[in-house]
Design a protein around this motif. Structure first.
Motif, PDB file in Angstrom:
ATOM      1  N   ASP A  70      -6.123  19.660 -28.144  1.00  0.00           N
ATOM      2  CA  ASP A  70      -5.990  21.045 -28.350  1.00  0.00           C
ATOM      3  C   ASP A  70      -6.042  21.899 -26.858  1.00  0.00           C
ATOM      4  O   ASP A  70      -6.110  22.849 -26.446  1.00  0.00           O
ATOM      5  N   ARG A  71      -7.395  21.685 -26.418  1.00  0.00           N
ATOM      6  CA  ARG A  71      -8.164  21.954 -25.311  1.00  0.00           C
ATOM      7  C   ARG A  71      -7.009  22.629 -23.763  1.00  0.00           C
ATOM      8  O   ARG A  71      -7.128  22.876 -23.131  1.00  0.00           O
ATOM      9  N   ARG A  74      -3.724  23.633 -24.373  1.00  0.00           N
ATOM     10  CA  ARG A  74      -4.403  25.781 -23.780  1.00  0.00           C
ATOM     11  C   ARG A  74      -4.664  25.853 -22.334  1.00  0.00           C
ATOM     12  O   ARG A  74      -3.601  27.059 -21.752  1.00  0.00           O
ATOM     13  N   ASP A  75      -4.533  25.012 -21.550  1.00  0.00           N
ATOM     14  CA  ASP A  75      -4.597  24.717 -20.208  1.00  0.00           C
ATOM     15  C   ASP A  75      -4.227  24.819 -19.418  1.00  0.00           C
ATOM     16  O   ASP A  75      -3.851  24.505 -17.828  1.00  0.00           O
ATOM     17  N   THR A  80      -0.638  27.515 -25.461  1.00  0.00           N
ATOM     18  CA  THR A  80      -0.690  27.155 -26.343  1.00  0.00           C
ATOM     19  C   THR A  80      -1.524  26.353 -27.234  1.00  0.00           C
ATOM     20  O   THR A  80      -1.785  25.306 -26.308  1.00  0.00           O
ATOM     21  N   GLY A  81      -2.484  26.139 -28.052  1.00  0.00           N
ATOM     22  CA  GLY A  81      -3.268  25.450 -28.706  1.00  0.00           C
ATOM     23  C   GLY A  81      -2.037  24.187 -29.316  1.00  0.00           C
ATOM     24  O   GLY A  81      -0.940  24.077 -29.618  1.00  0.00           O
TER      25      GLY A  81
END
Length: 428
Positions: A70-71, A74-75, A80-81
Motif C-alpha cells: 500500500d505504501r 502511494r509513493d 493512490t493506495g
C-alpha cells in the motif's frame, strides 16, 4: 485518478494474479489493508512482473505484506493506495460488514412496516400473524424482492387476510377481493408472490399448518374456507324451508317442500335476508336435509355439505343479520366434523343440536346394539368448547359416528307431515 501510463502498467497481464488475490483478501478483511498474502502458481513472467513492482526478486511463492505494498503504491506514479488500485483494476471491493449491517437495518424497517400493516388490517390480536411473518422472513422474502415490492406485497397480503379472516371478514369472489386489494381482478391469480403469501397466512389462520396447499383442489378448499369463491355462480348452498320476508319465490319452494340450491349471486340479491324470529338448523350431510324434506319437516335447514364453502358462509352471514334468529348445529362425530362444528359455533355463536357427549354415547350404544361395524376415528383430535366432555369421550371411545346413523333422532326434533310416505325409520 490514476495517470493513464501508470494504469496501463498496473493492468498488465503479469500483475493480474496479484490484484485478483489482493481483491479476494480485501473482501475477507472488510476492505482493511492488513495482513500478509502468499501467491502461488505464478509463471516466470508473472513472478518477474511482481518482483518489478515490489523492487526486489521474488521466489515461486512470494509472501507480501499488504501494508508495505500500500505504501509503495502511494509513493509511486499511481498516487493512490492498494484499495484504490485494486478497485480500479479488478472492481469494487464490497464491505461485507457494512453491507450486512445495512441489510439488517433494511430488514428491521421492513418488519416494522409489516407489523404496521397488520395493525391496519385489524390482525394484531391474531396469534398466528407473528409466526406468519417469521416464516416469510426465514424464507428470505426481504432478500428476494426489492424493498418497495416487499412493502407493497406484504401490505396487500395483510389487507387480504384482514378482509377474509380478520375483523373485516366477509365473503368475496376472488376477482372482487383482488380488485379491492390490488386494483386488478387478476391480482390474486395462482402462483403470484402475493397469492403465495396470502395462502400461507390462511393456512396458519384456518388450519394451524405452515405448509402451502398442494394442487388446485387444496387451494380452492383453502380459499373456500376463508370465504373466497372463484366466482359467484359456480357453487351453491343447499337449503330447505327458508321463508324470507318479501321473497315469494323462496317462500313458494319452502311451502311446497322443495329444497333450494342458492348461488352466491342469488344470496347477494336476497340480502338483507329478513326472517321471522326462529331457529335455523344447520347440518353437515345432505342426507339429513333430504330426509327432513321427505318427511315434510316444518323447519328451516341449511346443509354445509362438509366443510362450509364461501357460499354457505355467505348464506349463514345473511341469515344471522335477522334479529332473534339462532342457529343449531349438528355434524359428524369425527375429528373433521368436530373442527367444522367449532368453526360454525364460534363464527355464529351457534348452539349444539344433539351434539353433546350424551348424544355421542347414545349413538355409539345404538351402533353396537344394531351390530354396525365400528368406524375408527381418523385425524387430529380437536377440542369441543361447547362440551369438553365430548372430545374426551370421543378420544376414549375412538369410534366415529356419522350423521346418517342418527337421522331418525334428529328428525324427532321437527314437526313432521304425517301424509308423507317417507318416515324417519327408513333412513336407518
Amino acid at each position: 485518478m490514476i495517470p493513464a501510463g501508470a494504469l496501463d502498467y498496473l493492468r498488465s497481464t503479469g500483475l493480474r494474479p496479484l490484484w485478483s488475490a489482493v481483491h479476494a483478501r480485501l473482501v475477507r478483511n472488510g476492505r482493511l489493508v492488513t495482513g500478509r498474502l502468499t501467491l502461488t502458481g505464478l509463471t516466470d513472467t508473472q513472478r518477474e512482473a511482481v518482483g518489478h513492482l515490489l523492487g526486489q526478486a521474488v521466489g515461486p511463492t512470494p509472501t507480501i505484506k499488504l501494508a508495505d505494498l500500500d505504501r509503495r503504491l502511494r509513493d509511486s506514479a499511481a498516487g493512490t493506495g492498494l484499495l484504490g488500485v485494486v478497485e480500479t483494476v479488478i472492481g469494487a471491493v464490497p464491505d461485507r460488514r457494512a453491507d450486512a449491517d445495512a441489510e439488517s437495518a433494511r430488514r428491521a424497517l421492513l418488519r416494522e412496516h409489516a407489523n404496521a400493516a397488520l395493525v391496519t388490517a385489524g390482525l394484531t390480536d391474531c396469534p398466528w400473524t407473528t409466526l406468519w411473518l417469521d416464516q416469510l422472513w426465514r424464507q428470505g422474502l426481504p432478500a428476494r424482492l426489492p424493498t418497495d415490492e416487499v412493502r407493497r406485497t406484504v401490505s396487500q397480503a395483510a389487507m387480504t387476510l384482514g378482509l377474509t379472516v380478520g375483523e373485516q371478514a366477509r365473503t368475496w369472489s376472488r376477482g372482487e377481493l383482488a380488485q379491492r386489494v390490488t386494483g386488478s381482478a387478476h391480482g390474486l391469480d395462482d402462483d403470484s408472490p402475493l397469492t403465495r403469501l396470502v395462502l400461507r397466512g390462511l393456512a396458519l389462520a384456518l388450519t394451524g399448518s405452515s405448509d402451502l396447499p398442494q394442487g388446485a383442489a387444496q387451494r380452492r378448499a383453502l380459499w373456500d374456507a376463508a370465504g373466497v369463491a372463484s366466482d359467484t355462480v359456480a357453487t351453491t348452498v343447499l337449503t330447505y324451508g327458508l321463508r324470507p320476508l318479501g321473497n315469494d319465490w323462496l317462500r313458494l319452494r319452502a311451502d311446497s317442500g322443495a329444497e333450494t340450491h342458492l348461488t352466491l349471486r342469488e344470496i347477494r340479491r336476497l340480502t338483507p335476508l329478513r326472517l321471522h324470529p326462529q331457529t335455523v338448523y344447520v347440518c353437515e350431510n345432505p342426507r339429513v336435509l333430504e330426509a327432513a324434506a321427505d318427511a315434510g319437516a316444518a323447519a328451516a335447514i341449511v346443509c354445509t355439505m362438509g366443510n362450509p364453502t364461501t357460499v354457505t358462509l355467505a348464506l349463514l352471514d345473511a341469515i344471522m343479520e335477522s334479529p332473534d334468529v339462532r342457529l343449531l348445529y349438528h355434524g359428524d362425530f369425527d375429528w373433521p366434523g368436530i373442527a367444522i362444528a367449532d368453526r360454525i359455533m364460534q363464527r355464529y355463536d351457534a348452539r349444539p343440536w344433539q351434539f353433546m357427549a350424551a348424544d355421542y354415547r347414545w349413538a355409539v350404544a345404538q351402533a353396537i346394539e344394531r351390530g354396525t361395524p365400528p368406524q375408527p376415528l381418523i385425524g387430529r383430535a380437536a377440542e369441543t368448547p361447547w362440551d369438553p366432555a365430548l372430545s374426551t369421550t370421543m378420544a376414549q371411545t375412538a369410534t366415529a359416528i356419522h350423521e346418517e346413523a342418527v337421522i331418525d333422532r334428529l328428525l324427532a326434533d321437527f314437526e313432521l307431515d304425517p301424509s308423507r310416505n317417507v318416515t324417519p325409520q327408513s333412513w336407518r
